[in-house]
Write an enzyme that holds these catalytic residues in place. Structure first.
Site, short mmCIF file in Angstrom:
data_model
loop_
_atom_site.label_atom_id
_atom_site.label_comp_id
_atom_site.label_asym_id
_atom_site.label_seq_id
_atom_site.Cartn_x
_atom_site.Cartn_y
_atom_site.Cartn_z
N PHE A 22 0.80 -1.23 0.00
CA PHE A 22 0.00 0.00 0.00
C PHE A 22 0.84 1.29 0.00
O PHE A 22 0.46 2.28 0.66
CB PHE A 22 -0.97 0.01 1.20
N CYS A 23 1.97 1.28 -0.69
CA CYS A 23 2.83 2.49 -0.75
C CYS A 23 3.18 2.99 0.65
O CYS A 23 3.32 4.21 0.85
CB CYS A 23 2.18 3.60 -1.57
N ALA A 24 3.27 2.07 1.59
CA ALA A 24 3.72 2.42 2.94
C ALA A 24 4.56 1.23 3.40
O ALA A 24 4.28 0.60 4.42
CB ALA A 24 2.53 2.66 3.87
#
Ligand SMILES: Cc1ncc(COP(=O)(O)O)c(C=O)c1O
Length: 462
Positions: free
Chosen positions: A383-385
């Site tokens: 999730f781009c984290a």
């Protein structure tokens, strides 16, 4: 000239006056998708944290405006003047939605990522930046290596404030500093203590920018009340998927910075110099950072969404979403194989974003089966984290495989990626119930279909 299109359109379509505890009308609610097991079903969009469906009201407003669309800021024609007026009114609508201070500027950008990169490019010389490692990459990465301090993941909101205070106390107080923090996590949905972090930042002479990409669609955001210096958010997560975002807040650093993009629209006058170069006088308003022809429809759509959410009433929206969050968390808690990811613990207030892993399942395989066998759209991955999800999973930096060997996740083995279900103002109860039934059935009975990896994605084998 003063444009009245919005009022006329809003009255004509008035689609946002949904009864309490009912979803707001969104596009796509009647779309059906094929199932691998045969037949079709209504699509359950449960990936709002990535991009939310357009509100019907936003779509209607844009459709009503489209015939009147014209170039802004420089056209002499009637439609150019109307469009210019609507563009500037859209700025005012966003400022009202965010409860901005009278001196704040609203800059239209492409997205949250664009807004934070704009701010990064506008920082004064020597500015230090403080950001938690738990942030979305859009907040984590725009800053220069030499200026940024990454703060370790806190395990409570109070620890977040204490960690920030320690880091700020250690810095040289004389230079400028900026704290960048998310309002609601795109992984856990948990709310961050923004007001307290803002107070800590200001007490130590720093400024703060709020990444409201996940907060603004779910919760009222008041710049004044939270006392943040800037807010960034994206239209496509706020039910207005027309390619616009917002950076709103203090004018001074923006006014003094070199324009984010150099070109027409940002410049007031340009003249050749005797030495052969050019002298440029740049605008000092938001236009300074909006060079090129702006995305008028995108801005208008965001303003429409801001009005629609405000008119629907955040109290009712928040209450309804809390009920759905509680229902999903309770349903997932009843499945022992499911582990919900959380930084701040069960009692933390949160928006409609929930990530989890399922014992014995590769998350890509699980998400593919939810889609192919139940018509449910969720997301799997990091999730781009990446740092946050790896911390929560307890896994090492390593590429998660797709579904070549779905059974490879043995009981007790750590997952390399997670599944995220996210929802909001347009989500009907049926989507939530179908999702919970699907999770129970997949865990109990397994997938009904074979899956394989194609271009790094898990897809049905046939
Ligand atoms: C918390 C958060 N910040 C920033 C972003 C980036 O938003 P965009 O892709 O619209 O630039 C996202 C997108 O998922 C997000 O969840």
């Amino acid at each position: 000239m003063s444009a009245t299109l919005h009022t006329a359109t809003a009255t004509a379509t008035a689609a946002c006056g949904a009864p309490r505890d009912e979803p707001l009308p969104v596009l796509g609610r009647d779309v059906t998708v094929p199932l691998v097991t045969g037949g079709e079903t209504g699509y359950a969009a449960l990936d709002y944290a990535a991009s939310a469906p357009a509100l019907q009201r936003v779509w209607d407003d844009v459709a009503a405006y489209a015939p009147y669309y014209g170039s802004v800021h420089r056209g002499a024609g009637y439609l150019s003047q109307l469009s210019t007026d609507l563009f500037e009114q859209s700025r005012a609508a966003v400022a009202a939605f965010l409860d901005c201070r009278p001196t704040d500027q609203v800059v239209f950008t492409r997205s949250t990522t664009d807004s934070l990169n704009l701010l990064a490019a506008a920082l004064p010389a020597g500015c230090r930046v403080f950001v938690f490692e738990t942030e979305h990459h859009a907040s984590l990465l725009p800053w220069g290596d030499e200026q940024v301090t990454y703060l370790n993941a806190p395990r409570t909101p109070a620890e977040a404030v204490a960690t920030l205070e320690r880091a700020l106390a250690d810095r040289d107080r004389h230079g400028p500093a900026l704290v960048c923090v998310t309002g609601a996590s795109n992984v856990t949905g948990e709310l961050w203590p923004v007001r307290e972090l803002a107070a800590a930042a200001h007490a130590h002479g720093a400024r703060i920018v709020l990444d409201a990409a996940q907060l603004a669609p779910h919760h009222p955001v008041s710049v004044r009340d939270l006392d943040v210096d800037w807010v960034a958010f994206s239209g496509h997560k706020l039910y207005a998927p027309f390619g616009s975002g917002v950076l709103a807040g203090r004018a001074d650093w923006l006014r003094e910075a070199r324009p984010y993009l150099a070109g027409g629209g940002a410049s007031r006058t340009v003249a050749r110099r005797e030495d052969g170069g050019v002298d440029v006088e740049w605008h000092t308003t938001a236009a300074r950072h909006e060079a090129g022809s702006p995305n008028v429809i995108g801005a208008y759509a965001i303003a429409s969404a801001c009005r629609a959410l405000t008119e629907a009433g955040f109290d009712a929206l928040v209450a309804r979403e809390r009920r759905l969050v509680a229902r999903i968390r309770e349903g997932l808690a009843a499945v022992p194989e499911v582990r919900v990811l959380s930084l701040f613990g069960d009692d933390a207030p949160r928006v409609g974003v929930i990530s989890f892993v399922v014992e014995g399942w590769n998350s890509s395989h699980f998400a593919a089966a939810l889609s192919a066998e139940y018509g449910i759209g969720v997301r799997d991955g990091l999730f781009c984290a990446h740092p946050l999800v790896r911390t929560l999973l307890g896994s090492a930096p390593q590429e998660p495989g797709a579904c070549d060997a779905p059974e490879a996740r043995q009981p007790g083995e750590r997952s390399l990626n997670a599944i995220r279900v996210s929802f909001g103002a347009g989500t009907p109860d049926e989507h939530v119930e179908r999702f919970l039934r699907a999770v129970r059935e997949l865990v109990t009975d397994g997938a009904k279909w074979q899956y394989r990896t194609e271009a790094g994605r898990c897809v049905p084998a046939v």
